[in-house]
Design an enzyme around this catalytic site. Structure first.
Site, short mmCIF file in Angstrom:
data_model
loop_
_atom_site.label_atom_id
_atom_site.label_comp_id
_atom_site.label_asym_id
_atom_site.label_seq_id
_atom_site.Cartn_x
_atom_site.Cartn_y
_atom_site.Cartn_z
N GLU A 253 -17.94 8.04 -6.75
CA GLU A 253 -18.06 6.92 -5.82
C GLU A 253 -17.73 7.29 -4.38
O GLU A 253 -17.74 6.44 -3.52
CB GLU A 253 -17.16 5.75 -6.27
CG GLU A 253 -15.68 6.04 -6.17
CD GLU A 253 -14.84 4.76 -6.14
OE1 GLU A 253 -14.30 4.40 -7.18
OE2 GLU A 253 -14.71 4.16 -5.06
N ASN A 369 -7.12 7.97 2.45
CA ASN A 369 -7.49 9.23 3.09
C ASN A 369 -6.39 10.29 2.96
O ASN A 369 -6.69 11.48 2.89
CB ASN A 369 -7.86 8.99 4.56
CG ASN A 369 -9.24 8.37 4.65
OD1 ASN A 369 -9.80 7.95 3.64
ND2 ASN A 369 -9.81 8.33 5.83
N GLU A 370 -5.14 9.85 2.90
CA GLU A 370 -4.05 10.83 2.72
C GLU A 370 -4.22 11.52 1.36
O GLU A 370 -4.08 12.75 1.24
CB GLU A 370 -2.67 10.13 2.78
CG GLU A 370 -2.27 9.64 4.16
CD GLU A 370 -2.99 8.34 4.56
OE1 GLU A 370 -3.59 7.69 3.69
OE2 GLU A 370 -2.95 8.01 5.76
C1 LIG Z 1 -11.18 -3.22 0.33
C2 LIG Z 1 -10.53 -2.71 -0.91
C3 LIG Z 1 -11.14 -2.88 -2.14
C4 LIG Z 1 -10.50 -2.42 -3.32
N1 LIG Z 1 -11.10 -2.65 -4.51
C5 LIG Z 1 -10.48 -2.24 -5.65
C6 LIG Z 1 -11.06 -2.51 -6.92
O1 LIG Z 1 -12.12 -3.14 -7.02
N2 LIG Z 1 -10.41 -2.09 -8.03
C7 LIG Z 1 -9.24 -1.40 -7.97
O2 LIG Z 1 -8.74 -0.98 -9.01
N3 LIG Z 1 -8.64 -1.14 -6.78
C8 LIG Z 1 -9.24 -1.55 -5.63
N4 LIG Z 1 -8.63 -1.33 -4.41
C9 LIG Z 1 -7.30 -0.73 -4.38
C10 LIG Z 1 -7.25 0.68 -3.80
O3 LIG Z 1 -7.76 1.61 -4.71
C11 LIG Z 1 -5.77 0.95 -3.46
O4 LIG Z 1 -5.43 0.10 -2.38
C12 LIG Z 1 -5.54 2.39 -3.05
O5 LIG Z 1 -5.72 3.26 -4.13
C13 LIG Z 1 -4.10 2.57 -2.50
O6 LIG Z 1 -3.15 2.07 -3.35
P1 LIG Z 1 -2.03 1.06 -2.84
O7 LIG Z 1 -2.72 -0.06 -2.10
O8 LIG Z 1 -1.18 0.69 -3.99
O9 LIG Z 1 -1.22 1.87 -1.74
P2 LIG Z 1 -0.06 2.93 -2.03
O10 LIG Z 1 -0.48 3.87 -3.10
O11 LIG Z 1 1.22 2.20 -2.20
O12 LIG Z 1 -0.04 3.72 -0.67
C14 LIG Z 1 0.56 3.20 0.52
C15 LIG Z 1 0.42 4.25 1.62
O13 LIG Z 1 1.15 5.45 1.24
C16 LIG Z 1 0.28 6.58 1.28
N5 LIG Z 1 0.59 7.48 0.16
C17 LIG Z 1 0.81 7.14 -1.12
N6 LIG Z 1 1.02 8.25 -1.87
C18 LIG Z 1 0.92 9.31 -1.04
C19 LIG Z 1 1.02 10.73 -1.21
N7 LIG Z 1 1.26 11.27 -2.42
N8 LIG Z 1 0.85 11.52 -0.11
C20 LIG Z 1 0.58 10.99 1.10
N9 LIG Z 1 0.49 9.64 1.33
C21 LIG Z 1 0.64 8.82 0.29
C22 LIG Z 1 -1.12 6.02 1.10
O14 LIG Z 1 -2.09 6.89 1.65
C23 LIG Z 1 -1.03 4.70 1.85
O15 LIG Z 1 -1.23 4.90 3.23
C24 LIG Z 1 -9.23 -1.77 -3.24
C25 LIG Z 1 -8.62 -1.61 -1.98
C26 LIG Z 1 -9.24 -2.08 -0.84
C27 LIG Z 1 -8.53 -1.91 0.48
#
Ligand SMILES: Cc1cc2nc3c(=O)[nH]c(=O)nc-3n(C[C@H](O)[C@H](O)[C@H](O)COP(=O)(O)OP(=O)(O)OC[C@H]3O[C@@H](n4cnc5c(N)ncnc54)[C@H](O)[C@@H]3O)c2cc1C
Length: 383
Positions: A253, A369-370
């Protein structure tokens, strides 16, 4: 085998250019007939099941799949041309997007014969929509920490309990490919014990709660599972292989034109009207970035056509492409003398508001992106 960052030039394809012109003609007619309005980020928020059905009738869904499953056996380059034109026009493609892009290919790869025969023709007809059930309230980037679990009951069915979140368009869709724990978490092997289930979203015990985004729109949801019984034969692929399946799905994707064209309708409107030196310079800068991104993305489509798995370049395209999408909104905002407004009759003001309000999501969805930079670094042997 995972790829490196080396990519052969994208071959041109007469068939792809032919279908591109057909799609353009179709879209011009639909726009003239008022069947849709151009918007920004429509692959996420432009839900129109009738429009999806029309695309199915044209043969533009399930394009690369075998004919025996309702597909059309066309190339990834032809599919690329179709998706690019739909996104560039800001057409309402969200209803079928996930099903066509990743759930169908996932079913082709891992589904049983019965699952494929039942579901794939409906996706290709634009009549069956899917969502991604991965993220949870406490598990996003660290997907291996999911807690939604599925246990077998005495009949061999799965009983699911837990919650998924950010589930785009669950309220319009038929199925969620849901990542669940089918064995307790094991700290020695965090990726073991997960499986994917094909969950019919109308099953009793599922509650879909809306979550609104900044522009007031509703595509996000929380999906709660309370003792939801899923038939035993709705396991997708192998029990316990969920992690490998889900990572392969994510690679699929990440490189398509939706990773740099979400804000293209804004850019196109801006470029049409640009006249001051600052505006023209912005058009030039953004065009140069867009053209390079497109070349990269096209080459990945060509690599997919050759049966390769270009996961590292795909992560790179998503990183650079989604950054570009946000920059389009920001750079245009700085030079235009038009206040962003969702209610304005001016298409530029509307597109600017939509692009800005959707901006926080571009670099997060599909893996932040991270996280992607970590994947690229690992692919290059740097970590
Ligand atoms: C518009 C949109 C549509 C979406 N649709 C879906 C969907 O249909 N189904 C679904 O399952 N999910 C969906 N998502 C969820 C998306 O996959 C998650 O938001 C994403 O994977 C990040 O997880 P989180 O929001 O829990 O952030 P977190 O994992 O809590 O991260 C928070 C911040 O910390 C940084 N971070 C975390 N871990 C690390 C690391 N190891 N090293 C460096 N930086 C790090 C991240 O880059 C981010 O900036 C959607 C998100 C958006 C914004």
């Amino acid at each position: 085998m995972p790829s490196t960052l080396t990519l052969a030039p994208a071959p041109t394809s007469e068939a792809a250019e032919r279908v591109r012109l057909e799609v353009r003609e179709f879209l011009a007619k639909e726009l003239a007939a008022g069947s849709f309005e151009t918007h920004v980020d429509t692959w996420l928020s432009g839900v129109d099941p009738d429009f999806s059905k029309k695309l199915g009738e044209q043969g533009w869904l399930g394009m690369t799949w075998p004919k025996e499953y309702g597909g059309h056996e066309r190339t990834a380059m032809e599919r690329y041309a179709v998706t690019e034109e739909l996104l560039a026009a800001g057409a309402p493609v969200a209803a079928h997007w996930i099903a066509d892009r990743q759930s169908g290919p996932n079913l082709l790869r891992y589904g049983t014969e019965a699952q494929r025969r039942e579901i794939l023709p409906k996706i290709a007809a634009g009549e069956c929509f899917f969502v991604i059930g991965m993220s949870e309230p406490d598990s996003g980037s660290d997907l291996a920490s999911i807690r939604t679990k599925a246990e077998r009951n005495a009949d061999g069915d799965w009983v699911v309990n837990g919650a998924k979140v950010w589930t785009s368009n669950a309220h319009h869709s038929h199925y969620a490919i849901t990542l669940v724990r089918t064995a307790p978490a094991d700290s020695a092997n965090r990726h073991a014990g997960m499986s994917q289930l094909l969950v019919d979203l109308s099953t009793p015990g599922i509650t879909i709660n809306p979550i609104r985004i900044l522009d007031g729109g509703h595509h996000f949801n929380e999906v709660v599972f309370e003792d939801v019984v899923i038939p035993g034969d709705m396991l997708l692929g192998e029990e316990g292989a969920g992690w490998n399946q889900v990572t392969a799905e994510l690679a699929f994707e990440r490189s398509g034109p939706e990773r740099f064209l979400s804000t293209f309708p804004l850019f196109a409107e801006f470029a049409r009207r640009a006249s001051s030196p600052a505006e023209l310079a912005t058009v030039g800068r953004l065009s140069a970035r867009l053209l390079s991104l497109r070349q990269l993305s096209l080459r990945i489509a060509a690599a997919l056509d050759r049966g390769e798995l270009p996961d590292i370049p795909a992560a790179l395209v998503k990183d650079v492409g989604t950054t570009f999408e946000g920059d389009v909104a920001e750079e245009i905002r700085k030079v235009v003398d038009v206040p962003a407004s969702l209610d304005s009759p001016d298409p530029l003001a509307r597109a600017l508001a939509e692009a800005q309000l959707h901006s926080p999501g571009y670099t997060l969805r599909g893996g932040t992106n991270e996280i992607l930079r970590g994947i690229v670094a690992r692919g290059l042997g740097l970590r």
